[in-house]
Design an enzyme around this catalytic site. Structure first.
Site, mmCIF file in Angstrom:
data_model
loop_
_atom_site.group_PDB
_atom_site.id
_atom_site.type_symbol
_atom_site.label_atom_id
_atom_site.label_comp_id
_atom_site.label_asym_id
_atom_site.label_seq_id
_atom_site.Cartn_x
_atom_site.Cartn_y
_atom_site.Cartn_z
ATOM 1 N N CYS A 1 -3.762 -1.243 1.301
ATOM 2 C CA CYS A 1 -4.153 -0.614 2.566
ATOM 3 C C CYS A 1 -5.629 -0.938 2.761
ATOM 4 O O CYS A 1 -6.029 -2.068 2.485
ATOM 5 C CB CYS A 1 -3.854 0.884 2.561
ATOM 6 S SG CYS A 1 -4.636 1.800 1.235
ATOM 7 N N ARG B 1 -3.529 5.007 0.897
ATOM 8 C CA ARG B 1 -2.224 4.992 1.574
ATOM 9 C C ARG B 1 -1.200 4.199 0.778
ATOM 10 O O ARG B 1 -0.022 4.562 0.709
ATOM 11 C CB ARG B 1 -2.365 4.434 2.996
ATOM 12 C CG ARG B 1 -3.173 5.353 3.905
ATOM 13 C CD ARG B 1 -3.392 4.747 5.263
ATOM 14 N NE ARG B 1 -4.520 3.822 5.233
ATOM 15 C CZ ARG B 1 -5.003 3.201 6.306
ATOM 16 N NH1 ARG B 1 -4.443 3.382 7.493
ATOM 17 N NH2 ARG B 1 -6.026 2.388 6.198
#
Length: 144
Positions: free
Chosen positions: A99, A104
């Site tokens: 990410c 994430r």
């Protein structure tokens, strides 16, 4: 006393490993590279240097695994499985997630490994910012 040994390479990859896979055109053949950022970040059309993706990466946004609206709860198992199936992922795939900084992609790592039982999933340590800091090639648009 319980003694646990953890192999760092089982969980993370670094820039050199990803760069080698990308430059040798090994993304998509033996290894899947998955960008877990938003489609806007992945495409990069309306963004500055933060936009775009690593060549060969597919976009599978992290929030697909959460209930809408943002309740901070995971979707149920069947819905998560549907998302993964729609992307054609298999538990036997060698998967690298990234990410912007790794947060994430760590959530998606948890979903794939702990909720679905995938065994070959790693996170690119440093992720997109590390890729940019090395001056590596980027791609813009919807295509991997």
């Amino acid at each position: 006393m319980l003694n646990i040994t953890v192999n760092f390479k089982d969980y993370f990859v670094n820039f050199d490993q990803v760069y080698e896979l990308v430059t040798n055109n090994n993304i998509g053949s033996n290894t899947l590279l998955i960008d877990t950022r938003s489609p806007c970040e992945y495409i990069g059309d309306d963004m500055d240097i933060w936009g775009g993706h690593i060549p060969g990466a597919i976009n599978m946004p992290w929030n697909l695994f959460l209930e809408p609206p943002q309740t901070n709860r995971f979707r149920d198992h069947d819905e998560i499985r549907k998302v993964v199936d729609n992307y054609g992922l298999s538990p036997s795939d060698d998967i690298i997630l990234y990410c912007r900084t790794g947060g994430r992609s760590a959530l998606v790592w948890f979903v794939l490994t702990e909720l679905l039982g995938f065994s070959r999933v790693r996170v690119y340590l440093g992720s997109w910012l590390d890729w940019l800091n090395h001056g590596a090639p980027i791609k813009r648009g919807k295509e991997p």
